[in-house]
Motif scaffolding. Structure first.
Motif, PDB file in Angstrom:
ATOM      1  N   ALA A 213       0.818  -1.216   0.127  1.00  0.00           N
ATOM      2  CA  ALA A 213      -0.026  -0.055   0.083  1.00  0.00           C
ATOM      3  C   ALA A 213       0.844   1.344  -0.018  1.00  0.00           C
ATOM      4  CB  ALA A 213      -0.986  -0.116   1.308  1.00  0.00           C
ATOM      5  N   GLU A 214       2.141   1.098   0.785  1.00  0.00           N
ATOM      6  CA  GLU A 214       2.928   2.443   0.779  1.00  0.00           C
ATOM      7  C   GLU A 214       3.511   2.571  -0.429  1.00  0.00           C
ATOM      8  OE1 GLU A 214       6.252   4.613   3.705  1.00  0.00           O
ATOM      9  OE2 GLU A 214       5.773   2.343   4.105  1.00  0.00           O
ATOM     10  N   THR A 215       3.859   1.338  -1.167  1.00  0.00           N
ATOM     11  CA  THR A 215       4.632   1.792  -2.541  1.00  0.00           C
ATOM     12  C   THR A 215       3.531   2.306  -3.507  1.00  0.00           C
ATOM     13  OG1 THR A 215       5.743  -0.249  -1.796  1.00  0.00           O
ATOM     14  CG2 THR A 215       5.815   0.333  -4.509  1.00  0.00           C
ATOM     15  N   PHE A 216       2.250   1.935  -3.405  1.00  0.00           N
ATOM     16  CA  PHE A 216       1.392   2.499  -4.205  1.00  0.00           C
ATOM     17  C   PHE A 216       1.228   3.986  -3.986  1.00  0.00           C
ATOM     18  CE2 PHE A 216      -3.100   3.627  -5.099  1.00  0.00           C
ATOM     19  CZ  PHE A 216      -3.258   3.369  -6.793  1.00  0.00           C
ATOM     20  N   SER A 265     -11.231   9.168   7.584  1.00  0.00           N
ATOM     21  CA  SER A 265     -12.232   8.499   8.557  1.00  0.00           C
ATOM     22  C   SER A 265     -12.954   7.336   7.279  1.00  0.00           C
ATOM     23  CB  SER A 265     -13.485   9.497   9.028  1.00  0.00           C
ATOM     24  OG  SER A 265     -13.997   9.928   7.776  1.00  0.00           O
ATOM     25  N   HIS A 266     -12.461   7.287   6.286  1.00  0.00           N
ATOM     26  CA  HIS A 266     -13.238   6.328   5.507  1.00  0.00           C
ATOM     27  C   HIS A 266     -12.982   4.894   5.879  1.00  0.00           C
ATOM     28  CE1 HIS A 266     -13.999   3.941   1.875  1.00  0.00           C
ATOM     29  NE2 HIS A 266     -14.672   4.857   1.550  1.00  0.00           N
ATOM     30  N   VAL A 267     -13.846   3.892   5.816  1.00  0.00           N
ATOM     31  CA  VAL A 267     -13.341   2.490   6.333  1.00  0.00           C
ATOM     32  C   VAL A 267     -12.140   1.914   5.616  1.00  0.00           C
ATOM     33  CG1 VAL A 267     -14.876   1.566   4.741  1.00  0.00           C
ATOM     34  CG2 VAL A 267     -14.576   0.356   6.830  1.00  0.00           C
ATOM     35  N   SER A 268     -11.988   2.047   4.433  1.00  0.00           N
ATOM     36  CA  SER A 268     -10.677   1.701   3.933  1.00  0.00           C
ATOM     37  C   SER A 268      -9.407   2.239   4.466  1.00  0.00           C
ATOM     38  CB  SER A 268     -10.655   1.984   2.544  1.00  0.00           C
ATOM     39  OG  SER A 268     -11.801   1.465   1.823  1.00  0.00           O
ATOM     40  N   CYS A 269      -9.331   3.501   4.931  1.00  0.00           N
ATOM     41  CA  CYS A 269      -8.236   4.092   5.665  1.00  0.00           C
ATOM     42  C   CYS A 269      -8.120   3.591   6.979  1.00  0.00           C
ATOM     43  CB  CYS A 269      -8.503   5.549   5.604  1.00  0.00           C
ATOM     44  SG  CYS A 269      -8.410   6.259   4.071  1.00  0.00           S
ATOM     45  N   TYR A 273      -4.835   1.886   8.475  1.00  0.00           N
ATOM     46  CA  TYR A 273      -4.107   2.161   9.761  1.00  0.00           C
ATOM     47  C   TYR A 273      -4.026   1.305  10.691  1.00  0.00           C
ATOM     48  CZ  TYR A 273      -4.490   6.978   7.542  1.00  0.00           C
ATOM     49  OH  TYR A 273      -4.506   7.996   6.889  1.00  0.00           O
ATOM     50  N   GLN A 274      -5.075   0.333  11.040  1.00  0.00           N
ATOM     51  CA  GLN A 274      -4.875  -0.751  11.913  1.00  0.00           C
ATOM     52  C   GLN A 274      -4.087  -1.852  11.717  1.00  0.00           C
ATOM     53  OE1 GLN A 274      -6.301  -0.754  15.004  1.00  0.00           O
ATOM     54  NE2 GLN A 274      -4.702  -2.450  15.286  1.00  0.00           N
ATOM     55  N   LEU A 275      -4.035  -2.050  10.456  1.00  0.00           N
ATOM     56  CA  LEU A 275      -3.274  -3.179   9.588  1.00  0.00           C
ATOM     57  C   LEU A 275      -1.592  -2.508   9.524  1.00  0.00           C
ATOM     58  CD1 LEU A 275      -3.257  -5.722   7.948  1.00  0.00           C
ATOM     59  CD2 LEU A 275      -2.824  -4.286   5.805  1.00  0.00           C
ATOM     60  N   MET A 276      -1.385  -1.384   9.614  1.00  0.00           N
ATOM     61  CA  MET A 276      -0.262  -0.709   9.681  1.00  0.00           C
ATOM     62  C   MET A 276       0.287  -0.817  11.226  1.00  0.00           C
ATOM     63  SD  MET A 276       1.404   0.594   7.325  1.00  0.00           S
ATOM     64  CE  MET A 276       2.532   1.901   7.776  1.00  0.00           C
ATOM     65  N   ASN A 277      -0.557  -0.554  12.089  1.00  0.00           N
ATOM     66  CA  ASN A 277      -0.010  -0.648  13.644  1.00  0.00           C
ATOM     67  C   ASN A 277       0.242  -2.190  13.821  1.00  0.00           C
ATOM     68  OD1 ASN A 277      -0.515   1.863  13.965  1.00  0.00           O
ATOM     69  ND2 ASN A 277      -2.656   1.753  14.673  1.00  0.00           N
ATOM     70  N   ASP A 278      -0.556  -3.042  13.406  1.00  0.00           N
ATOM     71  CA  ASP A 278      -0.241  -4.388  13.607  1.00  0.00           C
ATOM     72  C   ASP A 278       0.999  -5.054  12.881  1.00  0.00           C
ATOM     73  OD1 ASP A 278      -2.891  -4.727  15.015  1.00  0.00           O
ATOM     74  OD2 ASP A 278      -3.621  -5.590  13.471  1.00  0.00           O
ATOM     75  N   ARG A 279       1.396  -4.388  11.635  1.00  0.00           N
ATOM     76  CA  ARG A 279       2.467  -4.573  11.277  1.00  0.00           C
ATOM     77  C   ARG A 279       3.808  -4.294  11.815  1.00  0.00           C
ATOM     78  NH1 ARG A 279       5.955  -2.320   6.791  1.00  0.00           N
ATOM     79  NH2 ARG A 279       5.359  -0.388   7.751  1.00  0.00           N
ATOM     80  N   ASN A 280       3.785  -2.922  12.477  1.00  0.00           N
ATOM     81  CA  ASN A 280       4.745  -2.127  13.117  1.00  0.00           C
ATOM     82  C   ASN A 280       5.213  -3.134  14.190  1.00  0.00           C
ATOM     83  OD1 ASN A 280       5.053  -0.073  11.058  1.00  0.00           O
ATOM     84  ND2 ASN A 280       3.529   1.352  12.444  1.00  0.00           N
ATOM     85  N   ILE A 335      -7.904  -5.809   2.887  1.00  0.00           N
ATOM     86  CA  ILE A 335      -7.957  -4.599   3.518  1.00  0.00           C
ATOM     87  C   ILE A 335      -6.813  -3.852   2.424  1.00  0.00           C
ATOM     88  CG2 ILE A 335      -7.043  -3.174   5.260  1.00  0.00           C
ATOM     89  CD1 ILE A 335      -7.895  -5.240   7.299  1.00  0.00           C
ATOM     90  N   VAL A 336      -5.912  -4.226   2.014  1.00  0.00           N
ATOM     91  CA  VAL A 336      -4.856  -3.491   1.374  1.00  0.00           C
ATOM     92  C   VAL A 336      -5.489  -2.965  -0.051  1.00  0.00           C
ATOM     93  CG1 VAL A 336      -2.772  -3.626  -0.002  1.00  0.00           C
ATOM     94  CG2 VAL A 336      -2.855  -4.274   2.544  1.00  0.00           C
ATOM     95  N   ARG A 337      -6.142  -4.282  -0.689  1.00  0.00           N
ATOM     96  CA  ARG A 337      -6.659  -3.847  -1.972  1.00  0.00           C
ATOM     97  C   ARG A 337      -7.863  -3.159  -1.984  1.00  0.00           C
ATOM     98  NH1 ARG A 337      -7.271 -10.315  -3.831  1.00  0.00           N
ATOM     99  NH2 ARG A 337      -8.110 -10.167  -1.793  1.00  0.00           N
ATOM    100  N   GLU A 338      -8.625  -3.032  -0.954  1.00  0.00           N
ATOM    101  CA  GLU A 338      -9.725  -2.161  -0.937  1.00  0.00           C
ATOM    102  C   GLU A 338      -9.127  -0.739  -0.577  1.00  0.00           C
ATOM    103  OE1 GLU A 338     -12.093  -3.585   2.328  1.00  0.00           O
ATOM    104  OE2 GLU A 338     -12.752  -5.228   1.097  1.00  0.00           O
ATOM    105  N   PHE A 339      -8.001  -0.419   0.104  1.00  0.00           N
ATOM    106  CA  PHE A 339      -7.380   0.740   0.298  1.00  0.00           C
ATOM    107  C   PHE A 339      -6.981   1.144  -0.983  1.00  0.00           C
ATOM    108  CE2 PHE A 339      -3.343   3.205   1.354  1.00  0.00           C
ATOM    109  CZ  PHE A 339      -4.122   4.330   2.007  1.00  0.00           C
ATOM    110  N   ILE A 340      -6.235   0.486  -1.879  1.00  0.00           N
ATOM    111  CA  ILE A 340      -5.693   0.897  -3.330  1.00  0.00           C
ATOM    112  C   ILE A 340      -6.966   1.204  -4.188  1.00  0.00           C
ATOM    113  CG2 ILE A 340      -4.630   0.195  -5.029  1.00  0.00           C
ATOM    114  CD1 ILE A 340      -2.556  -1.348  -3.168  1.00  0.00           C
TER     115      ILE A 340
END
Length: 401
Positions: A213-216, A265-269, A273-280, A335-340
């Protein structure tokens, strides 16, 4: 070797296109076929500019068959001649072919002589070659980071899916009989091997998915940054190195093509963000006891008293399964695909189509002069062979230019 033999390949003459067409249509071309393959004994850019400077624009028949694009098997061709027959120079994707139609059996007709004679003749056309080269658009090919990580993730997911892991079904329970005990170690070891590999894949995927997602986001910035950002190194560097939330906040301001700003505030965002926190937590090795908890145990001196019993599966493989959230890995991918998809939905349709094309190819091109990115070649790897050099005349050739 006399002067005529030393300059054999320099005395070729260009065939006018009308005459060449007549020869091919009336099938009057000489018989006998052979050829050589050049890689970088002479760089293709040097051969192209040299032939252009000496003989004018490409005149070969293959030029009339090519599409008006870079998606061709043969990109350029010169057809030349002498008393022995016709000589074609063809530019392919991965080589230059030199093809001979006719009776080319003289002792001086060697690949080494072709290379050495053309190299010696380059200086005579240096100014013309430079003028031709300066008229060409220079593009730098580079690997598309987004496509690389997306394809890697897809391969990893396919490997994980092939394992068909189902902890509820696969779990090897503590033996309750002598018969179960006989096969317990073998069954547990077999499952341990599968789940160790599977949870390793899941660990890697959990780390890579937010990176995709960050690369996108960075792809959007690289492709769409406004000129006042792109041409200012400090502003551009500050933009791409900022936090992800700040980059998202500035996308519609610093980039072209956005019809709406990012709604955090969009659900995709929120999900991202939660996925990012878990990954970190996972990536940085954070010691979050609540997230890494196995169970509680009490001690009376050196005497341990468990709060509740698990089993070997739960305390080993079960812990790994929980720590990488194996049962949620497909949901994380969604989650990543929906965010993109959400970020793409903020773009105008024309820009969205362009970005989706860029996302789909492995190799991209960048023109520094025009500050422009583009797709230079088809995603298909085109390659074809009319002959192999070993089938014809071969010789040792000089080292590369």
């Amino acid at each position: 070797m006399d002067e005529e033999h030393q300059n054999y390949f320099l005395k070729l003459e260009v065939i006018p296109p009308k005459l060449l067409a007549k020869i091919l249509i009336e099938k009057r071309q000489p018989k006998g076929f052979s050829g050589w393959i050049l890689k970088n004994e002479i760089r293709p850019i040097s051969i192209y500019c040299y032939l252009y400077a000496k003989y004018g624009p490409p005149n070969g028949f293959m030029n009339f068959l090519r599409n008006d694009s870079s998606d061709n098997l043969v990109h350029w061709e010169w057809t030349l001649m002498n008393d022995d027959g016709m000589v074609m120079f063809q530019g392919h994707n991965y080589r230059t072919e030199v093809q001979f139609l006719g009776n080319f059996n003289r002792s001086e007709i060697t690949k080494a002589n072709l290379v050495s004679q053309i190299k010696a003749d380059l200086g005579a056309y240096g100014k013309r070659m430079t003028a031709i080269r300066t008229q060409l658009e220079k593009w730098t090919e580079f690997v598309n980071p987004y496509h690389s990580i997306e394809s890697t993730i897809e391969i990893q997911f396919n490997k994980l899916r092939e394992l068909n892991l189902s902890p509820a079904v696969d779990r090897v329970h503590t033996p309750t009989s002598a018969d179960e005990l006989k096969t317990y170690q073998e069954r547990f070891s077999k499952m341990a091997e599968r789940y160790t590999f599977g949870t390793g894949l899941a660990f890697g995927l959990r780390c890579m998915l937010p990176v995709q997602a960050e690369t996108f986001i960075n792809l959007l910035i690289f492709a769409l940054a406004k000129s006042e950002i792109r041409e200012d190194d400090i502003k551009y560097r500050d933009f791409v190195s900022d936090t992800i939330s700040n980059r998202l906040q500035l996308l519609h301001i610093n980039c072209m093509g956005f019809e709406r700003p990012v709604d955090h505030s969009h659900v995709s965002c929120r999900n991202f963000y939660q996925l990012m926190n878990d990954r970190n937590d996972l990536l940085h090795g954070n010691f979050n006891v609540n997230k890494l908890k196995i169970g509680d145990v009490y001690f009376n001196g050196n005497v341990p008293v468990k709060y509740e019993y698990g089993d070997l599966w739960q305390d080993t493989l079960g812990v790994r399964i929980e720590s990488v959230k194996l049962d949620h890995i497909e949901a994380s991918y969604s989650i990543v695909r929906e965010f993109i998809s959400y970020l793409l939905s903020l773009l105008s349709q024309k820009v969205k189509d362009q970005i989706e094309l860029i996302m789909s190819v492995r190799d991209l091109g960048y023109s520094e002069k025009m500050s422009r990115m583009g797709v230079l070649f088809s995603s298909r790897a085109i390659e074809g062979f009319m002959f192999f050099e070993s089938e014809f005349m071969t010789s040792e050739s000089p080292s590369g230019e």
